[in-house]
Design a protein around this motif. Structure first.
Motif, PDB file in Angstrom:
ATOM      1  N   GLY A 265      52.899  -8.644  41.467  1.00 45.49           N
ATOM      2  CA  GLY A 265      52.583  -9.374  42.692  1.00 45.49           C
ATOM      3  C   GLY A 265      51.250  -8.921  43.263  1.00 45.49           C
ATOM      4  N   SER A 266      50.572  -9.817  43.952  1.00 46.90           N
ATOM      5  CA  SER A 266      49.262  -9.493  44.520  1.00 46.90           C
ATOM      6  C   SER A 266      48.957 -10.451  45.667  1.00 46.90           C
ATOM      7  N   TYR A 267      47.852 -10.178  46.332  1.00 50.99           N
ATOM      8  CA  TYR A 267      47.425 -10.966  47.493  1.00 50.99           C
ATOM      9  C   TYR A 267      46.110 -11.675  47.202  1.00 50.99           C
ATOM     10  N   ASP A 268      45.927 -12.793  47.859  1.00 54.10           N
ATOM     11  CA  ASP A 268      44.625 -13.440  47.941  1.00 54.10           C
ATOM     12  C   ASP A 268      43.872 -12.851  49.134  1.00 54.10           C
ATOM     13  N   SER A 269      42.559 -12.828  49.045  1.00 59.40           N
ATOM     14  CA  SER A 269      41.763 -12.322  50.164  1.00 59.40           C
ATOM     15  C   SER A 269      40.820 -13.408  50.685  1.00 59.40           C
ATOM     16  N   PHE A 270      40.598 -13.375  51.992  1.00 54.38           N
ATOM     17  CA  PHE A 270      39.713 -14.343  52.643  1.00 54.38           C
ATOM     18  C   PHE A 270      38.835 -13.589  53.633  1.00 54.38           C
ATOM     19  N   ARG A 271      37.585 -13.966  53.695  1.00 56.21           N
ATOM     20  CA  ARG A 271      36.671 -13.349  54.652  1.00 56.21           C
ATOM     21  C   ARG A 271      36.491 -14.301  55.844  1.00 56.21           C
ATOM     22  N   LYS A 272      36.973 -13.842  57.006  1.00 55.15           N
ATOM     23  CA  LYS A 272      36.825 -14.638  58.216  1.00 55.15           C
ATOM     24  C   LYS A 272      35.496 -14.393  58.898  1.00 55.15           C
ATOM     25  N   SER A 273      34.968 -13.226  58.703  1.00 55.70           N
ATOM     26  CA  SER A 273      33.663 -12.891  59.262  1.00 55.70           C
ATOM     27  C   SER A 273      33.006 -11.907  58.317  1.00 55.70           C
ATOM     28  N   ARG A 274      31.781 -11.521  58.639  1.00 56.21           N
ATOM     29  CA  ARG A 274      31.078 -10.617  57.746  1.00 56.21           C
ATOM     30  C   ARG A 274      31.762  -9.256  57.628  1.00 56.21           C
ATOM     31  N   ARG A 275      32.472  -8.850  58.636  1.00 61.12           N
ATOM     32  CA  ARG A 275      33.052  -7.516  58.650  1.00 61.12           C
ATOM     33  C   ARG A 275      34.566  -7.495  58.467  1.00 61.12           C
ATOM     34  N   ARG A 276      35.171  -8.635  58.462  1.00 57.51           N
ATOM     35  CA  ARG A 276      36.639  -8.655  58.423  1.00 57.51           C
ATOM     36  C   ARG A 276      37.141  -9.540  57.289  1.00 57.51           C
ATOM     37  N   ARG A 277      38.084  -8.988  56.534  1.00 56.01           N
ATOM     38  CA  ARG A 277      38.715  -9.724  55.434  1.00 56.01           C
ATOM     39  C   ARG A 277      40.227  -9.747  55.674  1.00 56.01           C
ATOM     40  N   THR A 278      40.838 -10.870  55.497  1.00 50.19           N
ATOM     41  CA  THR A 278      42.281 -10.996  55.660  1.00 50.19           C
ATOM     42  C   THR A 278      42.931 -11.253  54.305  1.00 50.19           C
ATOM     43  N   TYR A 279      44.224 -10.997  54.248  1.00 53.25           N
ATOM     44  CA  TYR A 279      44.969 -11.115  52.989  1.00 53.25           C
ATOM     45  C   TYR A 279      46.237 -11.939  53.213  1.00 53.25           C
ATOM     46  N   CYS A 317      55.577  -8.870  47.106  1.00 50.52           N
ATOM     47  CA  CYS A 317      54.339  -8.351  47.686  1.00 50.52           C
ATOM     48  C   CYS A 317      54.608  -7.567  48.967  1.00 50.52           C
ATOM     49  N   LEU A 318      55.523  -8.065  49.792  1.00 53.59           N
ATOM     50  CA  LEU A 318      55.831  -7.380  51.051  1.00 53.59           C
ATOM     51  C   LEU A 318      56.414  -5.999  50.792  1.00 53.59           C
ATOM     52  N   ASN A 319      57.267  -5.880  49.780  1.00 56.04           N
ATOM     53  CA  ASN A 319      57.865  -4.569  49.482  1.00 56.04           C
ATOM     54  C   ASN A 319      56.795  -3.552  49.112  1.00 56.04           C
ATOM     55  N   TRP A 320      55.879  -3.940  48.228  1.00 51.16           N
ATOM     56  CA  TRP A 320      54.820  -3.013  47.829  1.00 51.16           C
ATOM     57  C   TRP A 320      53.918  -2.656  49.007  1.00 51.16           C
ATOM     58  N   GLN A 321      53.591  -3.670  49.781  1.00 48.84           N
ATOM     59  CA  GLN A 321      52.654  -3.431  50.875  1.00 48.84           C
ATOM     60  C   GLN A 321      53.283  -2.595  52.003  1.00 48.84           C
ATOM     61  N   GLU A 322      54.516  -2.915  52.381  1.00 49.17           N
ATOM     62  CA  GLU A 322      55.158  -2.193  53.473  1.00 49.17           C
ATOM     63  C   GLU A 322      55.501  -0.762  53.080  1.00 49.17           C
ATOM     64  N   ALA A 323      55.675  -0.520  51.788  1.00 47.35           N
ATOM     65  CA  ALA A 323      55.905   0.850  51.315  1.00 47.35           C
ATOM     66  C   ALA A 323      54.590   1.611  51.139  1.00 47.35           C
ATOM     67  N   LYS A 324      53.460   0.931  51.422  1.00 46.53           N
ATOM     68  CA  LYS A 324      52.127   1.544  51.328  1.00 46.53           C
ATOM     69  C   LYS A 324      51.844   2.075  49.915  1.00 46.53           C
ATOM     70  N   LEU A 325      52.168   1.246  48.927  1.00 50.49           N
ATOM     71  CA  LEU A 325      51.942   1.609  47.536  1.00 50.49           C
ATOM     72  C   LEU A 325      50.824   0.801  46.891  1.00 50.49           C
ATOM     73  N   MET A 326      50.182  -0.089  47.660  1.00 53.65           N
ATOM     74  CA  MET A 326      49.087  -0.894  47.123  1.00 53.65           C
ATOM     75  C   MET A 326      47.752  -0.311  47.572  1.00 53.65           C
ATOM     76  N   ARG A 327      46.755  -0.517  46.741  1.00 55.31           N
ATOM     77  CA  ARG A 327      45.400  -0.109  47.112  1.00 55.31           C
ATOM     78  C   ARG A 327      44.830  -1.095  48.154  1.00 55.31           C
ATOM     79  N   PRO A 328      43.737  -0.722  48.784  1.00 51.73           N
ATOM     80  CA  PRO A 328      43.153  -1.604  49.812  1.00 51.73           C
ATOM     81  C   PRO A 328      42.793  -3.002  49.320  1.00 51.73           C
TER      82      PRO A 328
END
Length: 359
Positions: A265-279, A317-328
């Motif tokens: 499982g993985s996330y898509d990333s989107f850049r809303k501004s130059r300094r901020r990226r959402t997933y 994806c939520l399980n991996w992310q909430e357990a803080k096991l995914m990289r940034p």
């Protein structure tokens, strides 16, 4: 009464001799001859001749007593068999390819202990952690493991695991390989991962030759993350790409079983501004997993569905992310995450192995 020529002219009586008189002649010995019905009495010499028994099956008969004792002796010292005894196990070198030694000799002691997995507290709604192999294509591999585990074989079992960056990081495959070696002994577990790889990355003659040169007993295919990250993902194209890779592997390794694993499982990333990226959760992962399972069913591959085991469309994806096991980057995992994936794969392999040896 009839005259008897064998008694010197005496009279032979049938069944009407005076038993009181006969008892006087024989005294206490009369009881031993009481079962005779035809006898003759010589009135001159008082000799009695016995001609025929009344009841030859009477237990007082001395010969019958001896027969009973002999039968009892034979029953005590010679065990009876309700069926033919099971033959001794043939030598391994004599076992043919069509001989199922496991079923013939009911060897149900080859199972191994399956460890429990300690999931982080954030994991919820987990699926079944198991292999799917409805055609039994992994049975030759399980049999080799059984012989190795039982000490009937000392041949090294070779596993080759190819895939993308999840395999290139080596923590996942080496965790599984180390655990298998500790359990079964002579296991060679080789990982061949390439960063950013699609399944078509390995559809090159030189890479297929490198895999075949290792003489594997099992080939594991771990792709799907990069295919599903293409926002123009196409199921038909993905299906054809898998078909090309599998065809090339089978041409070079016709008798080697193939096992496919799905992505975690993985996330898509989107850049809303130059300094901020959402997933956000990549919705194409679930579609790619369905395509991989369908391809495996159509083409006789075994499957370990890691995506479903860790929560599927709703929670993977939520399980991996909430357990803080995914990289940034929300695509790759921390070492602890890959260790957990390797342990899950090992557990699924052991379950399937036990299902085979316990059948």
């Amino acid at each position: 009464m009839e005259r008897n020529s064998t008694t010197g002219g005496g009279l032979m009586k049938r069944n009407n001799v005076n038993r009181v008189l006969l008892n006087d002649f024989l005294g206490a010995d009369y009881a031993d001859y009481a079962d005779y019905t035809d006898y003759s009495v010589d009135t001159n010499t008082l000799n009695v001749t016995f001609l025929r028994q009344k009841n030859p099956c009477n237990p007082c008969n001395p010969r019958l007593k001896f027969s009973y004792i002999l039968i009892f002796f034979l029953l005590c010292f010679f065990p009876l068999h309700a069926q033919d005894p099971i033959p001794s196990c043939p030598l391994i070198s004599k076992v043919t390819a069509n001989c199922d030694t496991l079923r013939s000799y009911s060897q149900r002691t080859d199972t191994v202990a399956v460890p429990q997995i300690a999931f982080p507290s954030g994991f919820q709604q987990l699926g079944e952690n198991e292999l799917t192999d409805s055609l039994g294509i992994l049975n030759p591999f399980w049999e080799k493991l059984r012989l190795l585990h039982a000490g009937f074989s000392t041949d090294t079992i070779r596993i080759v695991h190819i895939g993308d960056s999840h395999i290139r990081g080596r923590i996942l495959p080496r965790t599984t390989g180390t655990l298998l070696t500790e359990t079964f002994g002579a296991i060679s577990y080789t990982d061949m991962g390439i960063n950013g790889a699609f399944c078509t990355t390995f559809t090159r003659p030189d890479r297929i030759s490198d895999i075949a040169a290792l003489h594997p007993d099992l080939v594991i295919l771990s792709f799907g993350t990069n295919e599903s990250h293409n926002r123009r993902y196409n199921t038909l194209l993905h299906y054809r790409q898998m078909d090309e890779l599998v065809r090339m592997l089978r041409d070079s390794l016709p008798n080697v079983p193939l096992l496919m694993t799905t992505p975690p499982g993985s996330y898509d990333s989107f850049r809303k501004s130059r300094r901020r990226r959402t997933y956000s959760i990549n919705p194409r992962t679930a579609i790619a997993v369905e395509t991989m399972r369908r391809f495996a069913d159509d083409n006789g591959l075994a499957v370990w569905d890691m995506y479903e085991a860790v929560g599927g469309r709703q929670r993977a994806c939520l399980n991996w992310q909430e357990a803080k096991l995914m990289r940034p980057d929300h695509v790759h995992y921390l070492p602890e995450g890959y260790v957990l994936q390797g342990e899950l794969f090992y557990q699924a392999l052991l379950k399937a192995y036990n299902d085979y040896v316990g059948y």
